[in-house]
Motif scaffolding. Sequence first.
Motif, short mmCIF file in Angstrom:
data_model
loop_
_atom_site.label_atom_id
_atom_site.label_comp_id
_atom_site.label_asym_id
_atom_site.label_seq_id
_atom_site.Cartn_x
_atom_site.Cartn_y
_atom_site.Cartn_z
N LEU A 66 39.67 -29.68 19.83
CA LEU A 66 40.95 -28.79 19.30
C LEU A 66 40.84 -28.73 17.81
CD1 LEU A 66 44.03 -30.16 21.64
CD2 LEU A 66 42.96 -27.88 21.44
N ASN A 67 39.77 -29.64 17.14
CA ASN A 67 39.91 -29.61 15.67
C ASN A 67 38.54 -28.71 15.26
OD1 ASN A 67 38.05 -31.39 16.80
ND2 ASN A 67 38.57 -33.04 15.40
N ARG A 68 37.79 -28.19 16.20
CA ARG A 68 36.57 -27.55 15.85
C ARG A 68 36.67 -26.01 15.69
NH1 ARG A 68 32.21 -30.90 18.15
NH2 ARG A 68 32.90 -32.90 17.20
N LYS A 69 35.84 -25.55 14.96
CA LYS A 69 35.87 -23.71 14.86
C LYS A 69 35.06 -23.21 15.95
CE LYS A 69 37.96 -22.45 10.29
NZ LYS A 69 38.07 -23.84 10.11
N THR A 70 33.86 -23.77 16.39
CA THR A 70 32.92 -23.28 17.23
C THR A 70 32.91 -24.27 18.29
OG1 THR A 70 31.17 -24.23 16.32
CG2 THR A 70 31.77 -21.97 15.95
N LEU A 71 32.69 -23.85 19.76
CA LEU A 71 32.51 -24.98 21.01
C LEU A 71 31.44 -24.60 21.79
CD1 LEU A 71 36.25 -24.65 21.94
CD2 LEU A 71 35.37 -26.59 20.55
N ASP A 72 31.04 -25.53 22.56
CA ASP A 72 30.10 -24.97 23.46
C ASP A 72 30.37 -24.92 24.78
OD1 ASP A 72 27.72 -26.06 21.74
OD2 ASP A 72 28.05 -28.27 22.24
N GLY A 73 30.08 -23.47 25.34
CA GLY A 73 30.55 -22.98 26.32
C GLY A 73 29.64 -22.36 27.15
N PHE A 74 29.92 -22.07 28.11
CA PHE A 74 28.80 -21.13 29.25
C PHE A 74 29.07 -19.67 29.55
CE2 PHE A 74 29.24 -25.38 30.33
CZ PHE A 74 27.81 -26.18 30.31
N THR A 75 28.07 -18.80 29.51
CA THR A 75 28.33 -17.45 29.89
C THR A 75 27.16 -17.13 30.91
OG1 THR A 75 28.40 -15.20 29.08
CG2 THR A 75 26.79 -16.48 28.00
N PHE A 76 27.51 -15.88 31.54
CA PHE A 76 26.72 -15.73 32.72
C PHE A 76 25.74 -14.27 32.07
CE2 PHE A 76 25.77 -13.24 36.53
CZ PHE A 76 24.85 -14.19 37.39
N GLU A 77 24.61 -14.49 32.45
CA GLU A 77 23.78 -13.21 32.01
C GLU A 77 23.17 -12.44 33.10
OE1 GLU A 77 20.67 -14.35 29.10
OE2 GLU A 77 21.98 -14.37 27.52
#
Length: 381
Positions: A66-77
């Motif tokens: 909650l204190n970060r500006k960017t996060l590691d996430g997943f997307t589908f290509e």
Amino acid sequence: MALVIHEDTAADAAQIGGKQPVLAILTVDDDTQLFRGNRSNFADIISTGRESGFIVYVLTVKKLKLNRKTLDGFTFEAASENWVQRKFPFPDLIYNRIPLREDELQPEVRRKIAACMKHPGVQIFNPKFFNKWSLFKWLRQSKTTKPYIPETRRMLTVSGLGKMMLQHKFLYLKPVSGKAGKGIMTIQLQPEKPLPYRLKIQGNKGSTTYNCGSIGKLWTRIKKESSGERYIAQQGIQLAALNERSFDLRTLVQKNRRGQWDISGIGARLAGSMSITTHVPRGGSVEDPEKLLVSVFGQDEANKLLNKTRTTALIIARQIERGSGRSLAEMSLDLGIDQDGNIWFFEANAKPMKFDEPDIRQRSLERIFQYSSYLIKMKGH
């Protein structure tokens, strides 16, 4: 399915974000497949979000900082049919699709969701699964929704069950935290028979029946079958049926672009011939609600009943939201129509499954982003 990791820099990710609204689909980690949940559903949400001008990605509870500006996430290509890990901007909205109650009840998951709800920069959809007993309590609190509720009690003692059987010869027993018809039982009292208590237990496809001579024996069998889970007992409703197969109506209710509850669609589920529930995994089938209603009640009455179902679903959704004390975005409701044309409420799901009907499915995806846009606009004011 391979995982590809792209090390975009945080600066790039923030720039990609620009002024675009960002929605994260929240789920939990999984050791074997990165994250849990219905992948094809997540891919559909991501692609609809893109068409609506959103950045959308899958985010696990562990990766939500909650204190970060960017996060590691997943997307589908779609081109490579791979899920890829990237850095994404912190979300404006979090759409809770944690698939299982037991995952949502993990202490670290509960803590994270509670923190999101307190966080001024985050709006979270569907904070948690509904509990059957709470739903009935909320709906009984209002004069307008009370008439739609079958008599429902906690199943705590043999004498309580006996009292209920004096009033209703047919009862449903449902686990408080049940899903997709799992663990449902019915009791039918047939006083003229030597073993008057008939207990039916829903299995994976069919059902098993036990006949008991006394309420004491019935209670022992129920306790054995319920294996320590909490249950409610509910007045059995004789639903309208086609060729002796009962059916109910699945209504998808979502908030629209004006932030108001709206009907996204009504589907019908016809019970399997050996099943005590209408759930498709248990042998039920997807049908057209109008056709079913017309075949039982005739065209004029069917039109009235469909309109009444829409109005009832909206009244119930508003009361559930009021009772929960939280802002909700969507829910699916299981409503039944009895042989006399009365509407009954059986169940609400805070995380609706994918509807099989293509038009309802499409509308359900679009509504997520119409309502998201409304929330972001309101926040900007």
